[in-house]
Motif scaffolding. Sequence first.
Motif, PDB file in Angstrom:
ATOM      1  N   SER A  26      52.371  72.472 -15.793  1.00 50.88           N
ATOM      2  CA  SER A  26      52.363  73.246 -14.357  1.00 50.88           C
ATOM      3  C   SER A  26      51.880  74.720 -14.475  1.00 50.88           C
ATOM      4  O   SER A  26      51.569  75.568 -13.494  1.00 50.88           O
ATOM      5  CB  SER A  26      53.600  73.292 -13.856  1.00 50.88           C
ATOM      6  N   SER A  30      45.849  77.561 -10.623  1.00 43.82           N
ATOM      7  CA  SER A  30      45.397  77.105  -9.127  1.00 43.82           C
ATOM      8  C   SER A  30      44.060  77.296  -8.837  1.00 43.82           C
ATOM      9  O   SER A  30      43.323  77.876  -9.590  1.00 43.82           O
ATOM     10  CB  SER A  30      46.213  77.846  -8.014  1.00 43.82           C
ATOM     11  N   ASP A  33      43.311  80.807  -8.052  1.00 44.11           N
ATOM     12  CA  ASP A  33      43.083  81.662  -9.339  1.00 44.11           C
ATOM     13  C   ASP A  33      41.932  81.225 -10.412  1.00 44.11           C
ATOM     14  O   ASP A  33      41.583  82.276 -10.639  1.00 44.11           O
ATOM     15  CB  ASP A  33      44.510  81.451 -10.143  1.00 44.11           C
TER      16      ASP A  33
END
Length: 122
Positions: A26, A30, A33
């Motif tokens: 995780s 993103s 990002d």
Amino acid sequence: MHNGGVTTAPTARDAVPEACCTSLTSEALSVEDAQRFAQLLKAVAEPTRLRLVSLIAAQDNKEACVCDLTEPVGLGQPTVSHHLKILVDAGILHREKRGVWAYYSIVPGALERAAAVLSPGR
């Protein structure tokens, strides 16, 4: 394997596929990002811009006037200013106007954030 009365050995094609992958971390970037980081990488991927960042980072106060950056890179002020604008837009440099000159400094943490993305788990 049985094939029309003839028994043959199973092949790799016949094997039931096993789960080959583990779940992804995780801590991955993103989408947003990754787009910002790609802009940063594109900005410093050009040799003149990389040199400008290096020149500014090497200063004692980590800042330099555009007038001091033209000679070391061998380019005119308009071209150097263009490269510096790209670095500002990428979030690497900060621009401060003082009279007729613009002074550029490294955005605190910008290079460290880039290094952290390139070497996760450090």
